[in-house]
Design an enzyme around this catalytic site. Structure first.
Site, PDB file in Angstrom:
ATOM      1  N   HIS A 127       0.834  -1.204   0.000  1.00  0.00           N
ATOM      2  CA  HIS A 127       0.000   0.000   0.000  1.00  0.00           C
ATOM      3  C   HIS A 127       0.869   1.254   0.000  1.00  0.00           C
ATOM      4  CE1 HIS A 127      -3.546  -2.103   2.291  1.00  0.00           C
ATOM      5  NE2 HIS A 127      -3.100  -2.820   1.286  1.00  0.00           N
ATOM      6  N   TYR A 158      -9.542   5.278   2.787  1.00  0.00           N
ATOM      7  CA  TYR A 158     -10.807   4.852   2.199  1.00  0.00           C
ATOM      8  C   TYR A 158     -11.816   6.001   2.147  1.00  0.00           C
ATOM      9  CZ  TYR A 158      -8.733   0.349   3.199  1.00  0.00           C
ATOM     10  OH  TYR A 158      -7.872  -0.721   3.262  1.00  0.00           O
ATOM     11  N   HIS A 213     -13.527   0.226  -1.298  1.00  0.00           N
ATOM     12  CA  HIS A 213     -13.964  -0.134   0.051  1.00  0.00           C
ATOM     13  C   HIS A 213     -15.490   0.002   0.192  1.00  0.00           C
ATOM     14  CE1 HIS A 213     -12.995  -0.722   4.407  1.00  0.00           C
ATOM     15  NE2 HIS A 213     -12.014  -1.379   3.861  1.00  0.00           N
ATOM     16  N   ARG A 284     -11.045 -12.126  -3.562  1.00  0.00           N
ATOM     17  CA  ARG A 284     -10.042 -11.802  -2.532  1.00  0.00           C
ATOM     18  C   ARG A 284     -10.606 -11.994  -1.124  1.00  0.00           C
ATOM     19  NH1 ARG A 284      -7.122  -8.184  -1.955  1.00  0.00           N
ATOM     20  NH2 ARG A 284      -7.792  -6.812  -0.299  1.00  0.00           N
ATOM     21  N   ASP A 317      -4.688  -7.074   9.927  1.00  0.00           N
ATOM     22  CA  ASP A 317      -5.507  -7.797  10.912  1.00  0.00           C
ATOM     23  C   ASP A 317      -5.701  -9.266  10.545  1.00  0.00           C
ATOM     24  OD1 ASP A 317      -7.187  -6.738   8.921  1.00  0.00           O
ATOM     25  OD2 ASP A 317      -8.666  -5.922  10.299  1.00  0.00           O
ATOM     26  N   GLU A 340      -1.882  -9.520  -1.375  1.00  0.00           N
ATOM     27  CA  GLU A 340      -1.729  -8.274  -0.617  1.00  0.00           C
ATOM     28  C   GLU A 340      -0.766  -8.529   0.539  1.00  0.00           C
ATOM     29  OE1 GLU A 340      -5.320  -7.092   1.406  1.00  0.00           O
ATOM     30  OE2 GLU A 340      -4.726  -4.981   1.432  1.00  0.00           O
TER      31      GLU A 340
END
Ligand code: GCO
Ligand code: MG
Length: 406
Positions: A127, A158, A213, A284, A317, A340
């Site tokens: 990112h 986002y 998002h 994903r 997370d 990712e």
């Protein structure tokens, strides 16, 4: 067939980075043999701990460790009502740990146990975020210098709603608290502008990604997707919430931008039609959120039949055990697309010995240690106890305060 049984299932919560990570350790009747799995649902972690300790552990202690498929079906079916992120994460912790044990018993890394490799290194994307364009550009530069070739860009995160005065939000009087405000139309315009600048400054040799998002209405999502076509994205993520899955058909029919979705899916009803109709290019899912490696392997193979590639969710997370578990899957499946990747901090490496080295050429390489190959240091984990997290954060509101559910 071994006669090794599940002796004890233990759950740990630790936060070496930011998120509260839920780790499951399945201990066996064989001395020193255990497996680790990820059950991280960071926004409701206490509920996952209770689901494992109060329901799964008593059900499973004494079962033979070999029968992963039946144990998975038993965990899933025995609550009758099912499929939510709490129960699925609980399942995942046990499921991944059983695969870890199977790999250790076979003396094979998980990718080998699954059927061997389809590639030798995994391409990952990082990112590049920032409140201002200059910050985003600095981050892109630094990632390129570290060898990365796939970069996800966001200005203001986002919905473009944080910092930098990117958005003036015209809130009504007494606007509701709780939830992060954003202006969808300003977000759309600022995103197109961001990508125009990125392409003009960095050229066309890097692959770019972006995550909506689930913050736009149907026609706005379509409009943004069409405008983003000129930037030749690797993919556009989560253009719509899962509840609007059917609308992907119109995106697919009207834009050439590659489409990805899946991180908040919890069951096959949500992805089946999207995949069968080839309305998306990349699936994903968050592997622990669909119930672990067992369903993820089936999902990947199902997608392969339709030419849909994977881009499994890899945010901070997920605990490193879960991250590396899905990397073994990536390494094996034919239809891997991209992974990712958020890197591993020193604190994470301390708690989870065995995390892969950071890439220098844009690829992650896995070790050939048996099983998942990542360990868990219970003592080190105690240095990073669970934190209070702001639970309102994932809810968003448009300018007048109306809640927008991802
Ligand atoms: C991503 C995701 C994450 C999620 C987060 C929720 O694409 O990486 O959108 O950033 O928002 O995992 O807790
Ligand atoms: Mg996302």
């Amino acid at each position: 067939m071994s006669n090794i049984r599940i002796k004890k299932i233990k759950v740990f919560v630790t936060s070496p980075r930011v998120a509260n990570l839920v780790v499951v350790r399945v201990e066996t009747t064989e001395s020193g043999l255990y497996g680790l799995g990820c059950a991280t649902f960071t926004w409701r972690w206490k509920a996952v701990v209770a689901a494992i300790e109060d329901y799964l552990a008593p059900l499973l202690e004494g079962r033979c460790v070999d029968d992963i498929e039946d144990i998975w079906q038993y965990m899933k079916g025995s609550s009758y009502w099912r499929n939510g992120p709490v129960l699925n994460n609980a399942l995942s912790g046990v499921d991944e740990a059983l695969w870890d044990i199977k790999g250790k018993l076979a003396a094979m890394p998980l990718y080998s146990l699954l059927g061997g490799r389809s590639r030798t290194g995994l391409a990952v994307y990082r990112h590049a975020d920032g409140d201002t364009y200059d910050e985003v550009a600095e981050n892109i530069k630094s990632l390129i210098n570290q060898g990365y070739r796939y970069i996800r860009c966001h200005q203001g995160m986002y919905g473009g709603n944080t910092g930098g005065g990117l958005q003036e939000i015209a809130k009504p009087r007494d606007a509701f608290d709780g939830g992060s405000y954003y202006d969808p139309r300003k977000y759309m315009r600022s995103t197109v502008e961001l990508f125009r600048r990125v392409r003009s400054d960095f050229g066309w040799d890097i692959e770019l990604l972006h995550d909506i998002h689930e913050r736009l209405q149907l026609s706005d999502a379509l409009s943004l997707a069409k405008k983003m076509e000129e930037f030749d994205l690797f993919y556009l993520e989560d253009a719509l919430p899962p509840s609007q899955g059917e609308y992907f058909r119109y995106l697919r029919e009207q834009t050439a931008v590659p489409l990805a979705i899946g991180e908040i899916f919890t069951n096959s009803v949500e992805w089946k039609r999207l995949v069968q109709n080839q309305w998306i290019d990349f699936i994903r899912c968050h592997i622990s959120d669909i119930g672990g490696l067992t369903p993820a392997l089936k999902l990947a193979n199902f997608c392969d039949a339709y030419g849909v590639r994977t881009a499994f969710h890899g945010p901070s997370d997920i605990c490193p055990v879960g991250v590396v578990c899905q990397m073994h899957l990536d390494m094996h499946i034919h239809n891997f697309g991209i992974q990712e990747f958020m890197g591993f901090t020193d604190e994470e490496r301390e708690v989870f010995p065995g995390c892969p080295e950071m890439p220098t050429d844009g690829y992650i390489y896995l070790s050939d240690r048996p099983g998942i190959g990542v360990d868990f240091d219970e003592e080190a984990a105690k240095k990073y106890p669970p934190r209070e997290i702001p639970h309102w954060k994932m809810l968003t509101r448009i300018t007048d305060g109306t809640a927008v559910r991802p």
